[in-house]
Scaffold this motif. Structure first.
Motif, mmCIF file in Angstrom:
data_model
loop_
_atom_site.group_PDB
_atom_site.id
_atom_site.type_symbol
_atom_site.label_atom_id
_atom_site.label_comp_id
_atom_site.label_asym_id
_atom_site.label_seq_id
_atom_site.Cartn_x
_atom_site.Cartn_y
_atom_site.Cartn_z
ATOM 1 N N UNK A 84 -12.128 -0.063 6.551
ATOM 2 C CA UNK A 84 -13.021 -0.340 7.682
ATOM 3 C C UNK A 84 -13.343 -1.841 7.748
ATOM 4 N N UNK A 85 -13.581 -2.449 6.583
ATOM 5 C CA UNK A 85 -13.895 -3.888 6.548
ATOM 6 C C UNK A 85 -12.715 -4.716 7.044
ATOM 7 N N UNK A 86 -11.490 -4.306 6.698
ATOM 8 C CA UNK A 86 -10.301 -5.036 7.149
ATOM 9 C C UNK A 86 -10.091 -4.862 8.657
ATOM 10 N N UNK A 87 -10.390 -3.675 9.165
ATOM 11 C CA UNK A 87 -10.257 -3.459 10.620
ATOM 12 C C UNK A 87 -11.236 -4.349 11.387
ATOM 13 N N UNK A 88 -12.427 -4.577 10.809
ATOM 14 C CA UNK A 88 -13.396 -5.460 11.441
ATOM 15 C C UNK A 88 -12.906 -6.911 11.428
ATOM 16 N N UNK A 89 -12.223 -7.299 10.326
ATOM 17 C CA UNK A 89 -11.655 -8.653 10.246
ATOM 18 C C UNK A 89 -10.563 -8.808 11.304
ATOM 19 N N UNK A 90 -9.785 -7.737 11.515
ATOM 20 C CA UNK A 90 -8.704 -7.772 12.517
ATOM 21 C C UNK A 90 -9.258 -7.928 13.933
ATOM 22 N N UNK A 91 -10.470 -7.440 14.140
ATOM 23 C CA UNK A 91 -11.094 -7.607 15.451
ATOM 24 C C UNK A 91 -11.581 -9.040 15.671
ATOM 25 N N UNK A 92 -11.919 -9.709 14.551
ATOM 26 C CA UNK A 92 -12.445 -11.079 14.636
ATOM 27 C C UNK A 92 -11.339 -12.130 14.686
ATOM 28 N N UNK A 93 -10.229 -11.881 14.000
ATOM 29 C CA UNK A 93 -9.147 -12.865 13.906
ATOM 30 C C UNK A 93 -7.813 -12.213 14.237
#
Length: 930
Positions: free
Chosen positions: A18-27
């Motif tokens: 979930x944390x990596x998916x949030x990073x993918x949304x930011x960058x």
């Protein structure tokens, strides 16, 4: 892998994803920022997971569970990284049949066991040929793992390559045997493993087993070929984890399982053996995990500097006479011994299968089966006829080994297995059985390799049961850097060395011992003394005195007469005396020989004690014996033999000096009478007594040449490889502190001084002789060293160099040595009885560079003149002995002066590096040997 409780405490992969998916949304996934933030998140997760696993381990001490938990943590990270690569960075909307990848764990990681700092072995499996997509994903995964600090051993292959290489390479074959699916395309992994079992494993068990057993043999040879090394390698050493893994590899190759319970069902192990194997496996894994956490690296060697802390972490406490660290290491060696037993049992089972099946997993060592004196010989190994033979007649446990030795046979693993089961039958009745004792004594004193037979008896557990005092030292180590083996292994090696000396195998190394062996009246006395000399170690007292008491009880049982028993007891009591006098006293001083002869009293005892001493020192470790020690022992032997056989070595000092002067007169050919008179008048009486005729001739030639050339400084050197020593003679004008300056120059040049003789002439010249070695105990003349040493001495004497300051600078700049964990109590003994003409000072402390230079500088500052110095080291311990006089040429008898000497030498021993409490020993130690 076993079920791991509370997995989310170690790693919550859902939260991580979930944390990596949030990073993918930011960058953007292809951006630097995406990779940076993903790596940061992974590091936090990995660090927290490692801390959780370590915390659990320190609370439970369960190594197996820790390895499973560590493996689970890495599995989840790899799966997450792979998903990040394939779902975000290199996402395929319509993958082709070739754009597939399977991540496979191999080796120990494949087995599901990952020690805290071990390598992660990964196989990247692809269908046919590598595509750009595969390369990109593999690169992404590897770089992420490397950036996390993991050491990754990886290979990239297709299925066909795996099968082809496995057929050719046993290492790859073994790695794939333990292959485990981690992530990616699971069908491709299943296909590879199905083909592996069908095309590689099926029908090739014989070749695989042969290869693994040969590999095991070679590995043992590389790592010392003994499970009793005091700094063992827990992974690769004999009796270590790799040996257990070898059993599982063979078991899986043959039976398709590594489940111990299943192997019990198949009859490979009994239930009792299963428990022992599980216990050994768990212990070794726990020690390995502690070792990794303690050193913060993949350390596999249990070195001295970690043993004490390991013992504390595993809750081993000090007991009377035995330290906790020694109890821990004893347990380790006993576990290693159990692993050896289980290996033999497993091989016995394989051999039994060989006779029942045509698969022939192991080649026969010989053909035919025959009977021999109530036993069966098959494949060159002796076995019992019936499973209950030992139960009916326990003495047969000894008879079996006796017959094997006599006929040159090995002992069958099945017989060893039965012996282990019936060991308790060796009770007081068997120990007092005259026939049993005769068999044991004959094996120990046999001309047919007693060392191998005794080692077999020890491995089987018979030795320790039949001689309970020996059983107490089985697997017992001494926590120091001098002793390389456990006490039992050292003793067995020492008996083997005596046998080799007797057979002539060591004639070149020990010519005197070889020559006197035939003169020894009782071989039994010598061999039994070697058996008992260290048998009382670890009992909390002087092992020499306690061992002598053991001898008085054990010798009659073994069939020795009262006279022989007395001699054995004496040998054990004084087994350190020969080395003590030879290495720490001035043999040229008549009082040394006089005192030693008072102890020995007879030529027979002198012969016995010499051979015992040689065997004892040589059996300590591979690099302990050298030619210089041999020379010192020979000198003391010959001087003592002369005194014991009618010579008056300590009498007629003036007459002897006069005789030596006349002897020199007759040999100085080409010298004028006045030259000879002048040369002889230059020396005091002590010179003539303390030197040999060869030395006197050498000195005369050197001094004459130097005087003619008006040389202010002369050095002459000569190396003797047999004695493992380089002799350095320095002839120069005498002045206060000369000896101290020369020792300092030698120290900074890397030369180790082992002996020194100092002579001063009546006209103010110094003739100092030093015997030096390199750091490995060999001659000091390689690669132009002597030229540098000569220059260092000359520069020091001229004031251009200050060695004592260089030594301090080097010590401050050097990294801490692992020897610093050893606590050697500093001690100074002042002895006015050991010599009629000198005060003898014995100094003991932890060895370090520049120690001798510091001590001699202290003696110079105390206005003491040194006549001779004798230097010995025993691992981390240094024992230096000085023969000194005061400024008037007399012994030091003033109590205030003696107290000052003691205080300042203790301060020199500490010199800011010894953090222990300083005190003086209450009595003089015997010293030497082991």
């Amino acid at each position: 892998m076993e079920k791991i409780p509370n997995r989310k405490e170690i790693i919550d992969r859902r939260a991580l994803v979930l944390a990596i998916s949030e990073i993918a949304e930011q960058h953007a996934p292809s951006s630097f920022e995406f990779r940076r933030d993903v790596l940061k998140q992974l590091k936090v997760t990995f660090d927290n997971g490692n801390k959780a696993v370590e915390k659990r381990f320190l609370q439970t001490n369960k190594g197996r569970a820790t390895m499973y938990a560590q493996c689970f943590l890495v599995d989840q990270l790899i799966r997450t990284i792979y998903d990040a690569a394939t779902q975000y960075v290199y996402r395929l909307s319509n993958p082709t049949s070739e754009e597939k990848l399977s991540l496979v764990a191999v080796g120990g990681y494949g087995r599901g066991e990952l020690a805290p700092y071990s390598d992660v072995d990964l196989l990247f499996l692809f269908p046919y040929k590598q595509t750009p997509w595969c390369e990109q994903v593999i690169e992404f995964v590897l770089y992420m793992l490397w950036d996390l600090g993991l050491k990754v051993g990886h290979s990239t292959r297709n299925v066909n390559e795996c099968i082809r290489l496995a057929k050719k390479d046993t290492t790859i074959q073994t790695a794939l045997l333990e292959a485990r699916y981690v992530w990616g395309d699971q069908d491709m992994f299943k296909e590879m493993y199905r083909r592996y079992l069908k095309e590689v494993a099926a029908g090739h068990s014989r070749e695989f087993i042969e290869a693994k057993l040969q590999e095991r043999k070679e590995r043992h040879e590389r790592y010392g070929n003994s499970r009793y090394l005091v700094e063992p390698n827990i992974k690769e050493g004999k009796g270590g984890l790799r040996d257990l893994q070898t059993l599982f590899w063979i078991g899986k190759f043959l039976h398709g399982t590594t489940d111990i319970s299943r192997l019990v069902e198949l009859g490979v192990f009994t239930e009792k053996e299963r428990r022992k194997l599980t216990k050994a496996s768990n212990f070794l894994r726990s020690v390995r995990c502690h070792l990794h956490y303690l050193t913060r690296r993949p350390e596999e060697r249990i070195t001295f500097d970690v043993q004490t802390e390991l013992a504390k972490r595993l809750h081993y406490k000090d007991h009377a006479g035995t330290r906790g660290v020694e109890r821990f290491m004893k347990h380790y060696f006993l576990v290693a011994k159990d692993v050896g037993d289980l290996t033999r049992i497993f091989c016995a089972k394989l051999e039994a299968e060989q006779q029942k099946t045509s698969r022939l997993p192991i080649p026969r060592l010989g053909l035919g089966r025959r009977k021999l004196k109530g036993y069966v010989v098959e494949s060159g190994r002796i076995n019992v006829e019936h499973e209950d033979d030992f139960k009916k007649e326990p003495v047969k446990m000894l008879e079996l080994f006796h017959l094997a030795q006599e006929k040159g046979l090995d002992v069958h693993p099945n017989a060893l297995r039965l012996i282990r089961q019936d060991l308790k039958l060796i009770n007081r009745s068997v120990r007092n059985d005259p026939r049993a004792n005769q068999l044991f004594l004959e094996m120990m004193t046999s001309h047919k390799d007693p060392e191998t037979t005794l080692r077999r008896l020890n491995e089987a557990g018979v030795f320790g049961r039949f001689v309970p005092d020996f059983g107490r030292v089985v697997a017992q180590m001494q926590h120091d850097m001098y002793h390389v083996y456990t006490v039992d292994e050292h003793t067995i090696r020492a008996i083997g060395i005596v046998s080799q000396i007797e057979q002539g195998a060591l004639k070149e190394d020990h010519p005197l011992s070889h020559n006197i062996m035939p003169k020894i009246v009782s071989r039994n006395v010598l061999y039994v003394a070697v058996l008992i000399h260290d048998i009382a170690k670890g009992r909390g007292g002087d092992h020499s005195i306690l061992g002598a008491e053991v001898a008085e009880k054990l010798c009659p049982r073994l069939g020795l007469s009262p006279s022989e028993t007395e001699t054995v007891s004496w040998l054990v009591r004084y087994h350190l005396a020969f080395s003590g006098y030879a290495f720490k006293r001035d043999i040229a001083d008549p009082k040394t020989v006089e005192d030693f002869v008072q102890i020995v009293q007879s030529p027979e005892r002198l012969r016995l004690l010499l051979v015992l001493t040689v065997a004892d020192i040589r059996a300590v470790g591979p690099n302990v014996w050298n030619g210089w020690k041999g020379q010192l022992l020979r000198e003391l032997y010959y001087a003592s033999e002369t005194a014991l056989t009618g010579g008056h070595i300590s009498e007629g000092r003036a007459e002897r000096a006069k005789h030596y002067q006349e002897e020199l007169r007759s040999q100085l050919k080409g010298w004028k009478k006045k030259e000879i008179d002048d040369h002889i008048s230059r020396f005091y009486q002590s010179y003539w007594i303390a030197t040999s005729n060869e030395d006197r001739m050498k000195h005369a030639a050197l001094m004459r040449k130097a005087d003619k050339e008006k040389s202010l400084f002369t050095i002459e050197t000569k190396s003797d490889p047999f004695r493992s020593v380089t002799e350095v003679i320095v002839y120069t004008a005498d002045h206060p502190g000369l000896f101290s300056r020369i020792t300092g120059a030698m120290s900074v040049s890397g030369a180790n001084i082992v002996d020194a003789k100092i002579h001063t002439t009546t006209d103010g010249m110094a003739l100092d002789t030093f015997f030096i070695q390199d750091s490995e105990g060999k001659v000091y003349d390689q690669r132009g060293r002597m030229k540098k040493l000569r220059q260092a001495i000359e520069d020091t004497l001229q004031g251009a160099r200050k060695p004592h300051l260089e030594i301090i600078d080097r010590r401050e700049a050097s990294l801490p040595s692992r020897t610093e964990i050893f606590k050697v109590q500093p001690g100074v003994i002042l002895d006015n009885k050991a010599s009629n003409t000198h005060t003898v000072i014995e100094v003991r402390g932890r060895d370090r560079p520049g120690l001798l230079a510091g001590l001699t500088r202290t003696l110079f500052n105390l206005s003491l003149s040194i006549s001779s110095a004798h230097i010995a080291t025993y691992g981390e311990r240094a024992v230096d002995v000085f023969y000194v006089k005061d400024s008037f040429g007399l012994k030091i008898t003033n109590k205030v002066k003696l107290a000052s000497i003691e205080k300042k030498l203790l301060a020199a021993l500490s010199d800011g590096t010894e953090k222990q409490k300083i005190s003086t020993p209450a009595k003089k130690a015997a010293g030497g040997g082991s």
